[in-house]
Structures are given as structure tokens and as C-alpha cells.
Design a protein around this motif. Structure first.
Motif, PDB file in Angstrom:
ATOM      1  N   GLY A 179      25.500  36.629  33.855  1.00 56.32           N
ATOM      2  CA  GLY A 179      25.956  36.407  34.690  1.00 56.32           C
ATOM      3  C   GLY A 179      27.041  37.416  35.029  1.00 56.32           C
ATOM      4  N   PHE A 180      27.948  36.806  34.563  1.00 59.72           N
ATOM      5  CA  PHE A 180      29.166  37.422  34.536  1.00 59.72           C
ATOM      6  C   PHE A 180      29.279  38.991  34.360  1.00 59.72           C
ATOM      7  N   TYR A 181      28.641  39.398  33.749  1.00 63.33           N
ATOM      8  CA  TYR A 181      28.358  41.321  33.925  1.00 63.33           C
ATOM      9  C   TYR A 181      28.170  41.290  35.299  1.00 63.33           C
ATOM     10  N   ALA A 182      26.996  40.815  35.471  1.00 66.69           N
ATOM     11  CA  ALA A 182      26.519  41.499  37.220  1.00 66.69           C
ATOM     12  C   ALA A 182      27.671  40.920  37.899  1.00 66.69           C
ATOM     13  N   VAL A 183      28.114  40.079  38.169  1.00 71.40           N
ATOM     14  CA  VAL A 183      29.349  39.793  39.038  1.00 71.40           C
ATOM     15  C   VAL A 183      30.805  41.540  38.798  1.00 71.40           C
ATOM     16  N   ILE A 184      30.691  41.012  37.550  1.00 68.08           N
ATOM     17  CA  ILE A 184      31.781  42.253  37.324  1.00 68.08           C
ATOM     18  C   ILE A 184      31.663  43.769  37.376  1.00 68.08           C
ATOM     19  N   TRP A 185      30.396  43.780  37.135  1.00 71.83           N
ATOM     20  CA  TRP A 185      29.984  45.170  37.286  1.00 71.83           C
ATOM     21  C   TRP A 185      30.082  45.520  39.201  1.00 71.83           C
ATOM     22  N   GLY A 186      29.417  43.892  40.036  1.00 67.95           N
ATOM     23  CA  GLY A 186      29.149  44.314  41.585  1.00 67.95           C
ATOM     24  C   GLY A 186      30.380  44.662  41.921  1.00 67.95           C
ATOM     25  N   GLY A 237      40.560  38.783  44.953  1.00 73.03           N
ATOM     26  CA  GLY A 237      39.998  37.527  45.407  1.00 73.03           C
ATOM     27  C   GLY A 237      39.341  36.498  45.045  1.00 73.03           C
ATOM     28  N   PRO A 238      39.002  35.409  45.832  1.00 74.37           N
ATOM     29  CA  PRO A 238      37.963  34.652  44.997  1.00 74.37           C
ATOM     30  C   PRO A 238      36.782  34.249  44.275  1.00 74.37           C
ATOM     31  N   VAL A 239      35.564  35.533  44.811  1.00 75.30           N
ATOM     32  CA  VAL A 239      35.206  35.734  44.162  1.00 75.30           C
ATOM     33  C   VAL A 239      35.307  35.854  42.090  1.00 75.30           C
ATOM     34  N   TYR A 240      36.087  37.358  42.065  1.00 75.76           N
ATOM     35  CA  TYR A 240      36.510  37.452  40.712  1.00 75.76           C
ATOM     36  C   TYR A 240      36.928  36.120  40.257  1.00 75.76           C
ATOM     37  N   ALA A 275      33.393  45.403  40.996  1.00 79.60           N
ATOM     38  CA  ALA A 275      33.743  47.146  40.327  1.00 79.60           C
ATOM     39  C   ALA A 275      33.559  48.222  40.960  1.00 79.60           C
ATOM     40  N   GLN A 276      31.648  48.046  41.290  1.00 79.41           N
ATOM     41  CA  GLN A 276      31.119  49.229  42.523  1.00 79.41           C
ATOM     42  C   GLN A 276      31.930  48.631  43.410  1.00 79.41           C
ATOM     43  N   GLU A 277      32.456  47.872  44.352  1.00 75.64           N
ATOM     44  CA  GLU A 277      32.519  47.697  45.738  1.00 75.64           C
ATOM     45  C   GLU A 277      34.433  48.161  45.990  1.00 75.64           C
ATOM     46  N   GLU A 278      34.745  48.095  44.787  1.00 73.24           N
ATOM     47  CA  GLU A 278      36.409  48.512  44.717  1.00 73.24           C
ATOM     48  C   GLU A 278      36.386  50.236  44.560  1.00 73.24           C
ATOM     49  N   GLU A 279      35.491  50.390  43.760  1.00 73.95           N
ATOM     50  CA  GLU A 279      34.957  52.099  43.552  1.00 73.95           C
ATOM     51  C   GLU A 279      34.785  52.668  44.967  1.00 73.95           C
ATOM     52  N   ARG A 280      33.951  51.704  45.378  1.00 71.80           N
ATOM     53  CA  ARG A 280      33.532  52.659  47.418  1.00 71.80           C
ATOM     54  C   ARG A 280      34.489  52.208  48.236  1.00 71.80           C
ATOM     55  N   THR A 281      35.390  51.367  47.949  1.00 69.60           N
ATOM     56  CA  THR A 281      36.861  51.218  49.042  1.00 69.60           C
ATOM     57  C   THR A 281      37.643  52.134  48.730  1.00 69.60           C
ATOM     58  N   ALA A 330      23.914  42.256  43.484  1.00 72.47           N
ATOM     59  CA  ALA A 330      24.452  42.177  42.336  1.00 72.47           C
ATOM     60  C   ALA A 330      24.795  41.267  42.346  1.00 72.47           C
ATOM     61  N   LYS A 331      25.990  40.567  42.960  1.00 74.09           N
ATOM     62  CA  LYS A 331      27.010  39.668  43.387  1.00 74.09           C
ATOM     63  C   LYS A 331      25.856  38.415  42.972  1.00 74.09           C
ATOM     64  N   ILE A 332      25.639  38.267  44.165  1.00 76.63           N
ATOM     65  CA  ILE A 332      24.733  37.240  44.339  1.00 76.63           C
ATOM     66  C   ILE A 332      23.757  36.492  43.060  1.00 76.63           C
ATOM     67  N   ILE A 333      22.777  37.806  42.954  1.00 80.32           N
ATOM     68  CA  ILE A 333      21.973  37.455  40.836  1.00 80.32           C
ATOM     69  C   ILE A 333      22.464  36.480  39.732  1.00 80.32           C
ATOM     70  N   GLY A 334      24.297  37.798  39.901  1.00 77.91           N
ATOM     71  CA  GLY A 334      24.984  37.375  38.996  1.00 77.91           C
ATOM     72  C   GLY A 334      25.633  36.092  38.878  1.00 77.91           C
ATOM     73  N   THR A 335      25.803  35.119  40.225  1.00 80.97           N
ATOM     74  CA  THR A 335      26.367  34.318  40.250  1.00 80.97           C
ATOM     75  C   THR A 335      25.501  33.399  40.125  1.00 80.97           C
ATOM     76  N   ILE A 336      23.994  33.091  40.588  1.00 75.15           N
ATOM     77  CA  ILE A 336      23.020  32.533  40.419  1.00 75.15           C
ATOM     78  C   ILE A 336      22.912  32.489  38.932  1.00 75.15           C
ATOM     79  N   VAL A 337      22.654  33.641  37.408  1.00 76.85           N
ATOM     80  CA  VAL A 337      22.710  33.573  36.597  1.00 76.85           C
ATOM     81  C   VAL A 337      23.970  32.717  35.911  1.00 76.85           C
ATOM     82  N   SER A 338      24.955  33.415  36.059  1.00 76.81           N
ATOM     83  CA  SER A 338      25.809  32.195  35.533  1.00 76.81           C
ATOM     84  C   SER A 338      25.703  30.651  36.031  1.00 76.81           C
ATOM     85  N   ILE A 339      25.211  30.165  37.252  1.00 76.26           N
ATOM     86  CA  ILE A 339      25.438  28.868  36.921  1.00 76.26           C
ATOM     87  C   ILE A 339      24.369  28.382  36.515  1.00 76.26           C
ATOM     88  N   SER A 340      22.523  28.888  36.582  1.00 77.00           N
ATOM     89  CA  SER A 340      22.072  28.814  35.085  1.00 77.00           C
ATOM     90  C   SER A 340      22.592  28.660  33.563  1.00 77.00           C
TER      91      SER A 340
END
Length: 240
Positions: free
Chosen positions: A197-204, A156-159, A206-212, A13-23
Motif C-alpha cells: 500500500g505504501f508503494y502504491a501511494v508513493i507511485w501515485g 503535502g499531507p498525504v505523503y 510520483a506520477q502526479e508530480e511528474e504530470r504537474t 493508486a493513492k486511494i487503494i494504497g491508503t486502504i491497503v496500508s490501513i488493512s
């Protein structure tokens, strides 16, 4: 720092969201299309805001060198965000780090500016839009660097970086609202793609932080259970 697991839905989700955001940002920049909202009749006149220079006095523009320099600048920005995150983990004082960052940037900018513009008459500040520009650049650049460093420390840097393409769409809508510029269909389409794309990255994220958090909770429960087992064993030994 970021954890990359290509088979994980969060990383995908983070990778696809980043590509979509740049597009989406590229759509806003390179595609205009028809006007959705025409420009207002009370648009700002450039002659009333900016000083005029004759075209023959301007240096010859070189789009190739300019594009390469911008690409190198943003590549170095990505390294800067990663290094800054490591610095904040070692020394988590956002205001102090922001102060030294702006101080070093000032020391670097002085010789570069004097080399680019050696005429001292050009450095004379007159009471016009130039004063507002200098004050705005000094105050808001310091505030933005402090906010960036604070965000790097928390998320972190991605956010932090994912907001960069979103600012292009925000600028397009703000100029249409406050400056009366025309809003084109490409800006609307690009903003929608950017939001997805922004929502996809933020969702990824959030899920990563919840898992942590879940993993840390399970580990803490495991430590508590081990402590209880140790206490029970010691209590039994004392009874014996």
C-alpha cells in the motif's frame, strides 16, 4: 493540496494504497499467529525498568472511552495536517511554525496535566528511567514536529500521513531486534501488505508530480512561444 480525479490511475493508486496500508496495520495489531522468531532469553525485565504499582491502586480502565478518544484524536490529526499545509503555503518558515506549535502545545498540556494529576509529589523527577523518558519526549517530539512540518511544506499531507501505518510495522521489527520480543507471523504479513500500500501511494504521488512538472513545462513553452510571436510582430511593424 491533493487533486482528486476518480477516473485517474494516479488517484486510484493513492486511494487503494491508503486502504491497503490501513488493512496491513490492522493485521499487525489484531493478528499474531505463530512465532517466526522466538523471544530472546535476555529480554528486559519490566521490574528492572518500570516502577511497580499494585493492581488495586490502578484506576478502572474503560476501553470504550479510550478507543473513542483515540479515534477523535486521529481525526483531529488529519484536520491538523491539512490546516498546517495551508499555513506553510502562507508562511513557509518551518522552524518558526514548529516553535509556535510546540509552545502552544506546552501551554495546553500544562493545565490538562495538572487536572489529570493534581498531586505535586507525582511531579517530582527522580534520577531513574523517568528522567530519560522526559528528555526523550521533549527532544524527539520537537524534532518530529519540525520534520512533519517540513514534509508538509514539501510534499503535502498525504505523503506525511502515509508513513504513520508504516511505523507500526517498523516498531514490531525494532522491538524484536533490540528488545528481544517475539516476532509473529501476523507482523510479517501485515508489514508486506503495508509495504504494498505504501508503494502504491508513493507511485501515485510520483506520477502526479511528474504530470504537474510536464504541465508547467508545456505552459512555460507556450509563454515563450507567445513572447517570440509578439517580438516578431513588433519587429515587422518597425520594418514597415
Amino acid at each position: 493540496m491533493e487533486k482528486v480525479a476518480l477516473r485517474s490511475s494516479r488517484t486510484q493508486a493513492k486511494i487503494i494504497g491508503t486502504i491497503v496500508s490501513i488493512s496491513g496495520a490492522l493485521v499487525v495489531v489484531f493478528y499474531k499467529g505463530p512465532e517466526v522468531f522466538p523471544s530472546s532469553s535476555r529480554t528486559w525485565s519490566s521490574s528492572s525498568v518500570l516502577p511497580q504499582w499494585p493492581l488495586e491502586s490502578l484506576p478502572e480502565s474503560n476501553w470504550v472511552i479510550g478507543g473513542v478518544l483515540i479515534a477523535v484524536a486521529y481525526l483531529l490529526y488529519s484536520f491538523w495536517y491539512i490546516i498546517q499545509t495551508q499555513v506553510m503555503e502562507i508562511y513557509p518558515q518551518a522552524l518558526t511554525v514548529a516553535f509556535f506549535y510546540n509552545l502552544c502545545a506546552t501551554f495546553i498540556a500544562i493545565p490538562v496535566s495538572l487536572t489529570a494529576e493534581s498531586s505535586l509529589s507525582c511531579w517530582r523527577v527522580t534520577p531513574n528511567i523517568a528522567v530519560v523518558t522526559v528528555l526523550y519526549s521533549g527532544v524527539f517530539s520537537s524534532l518530529s514536529s519540525s520534520v512533519h512540518i517540513w514534509g508538509l511544506h514539501l510534499k503535502g499531507p498525504v505523503y506525511v500521513v502515509i508513513f504513520k501505518p508504516l511505523s507500526i510495522a517498523i516498531a514490531a521489527f525494532m522491538t524484536a531486534i533490540f528488545l528481544g520480543d517475539a516476532l509473529h507471523l501476523g507482523s510479517v504479513i501485515g508489514a508486506i501488505i503495508l509495504s504494498m500500500g505504501f508503494y502504491a501511494v508513493i507511485w501515485g504521488k510520483a506520477q502526479e508530480e511528474e504530470r504537474t512538472d510536464d504541465d508547467s513545462g508545456f505552459s512555460s513553452l507556450g509563454l515563450l512561444s507567445n513572447d517570440k510571436a509578439t517580438l516578431l510582430q513588433s519587429h515587422k511593424l518597425e520594418e514597415i
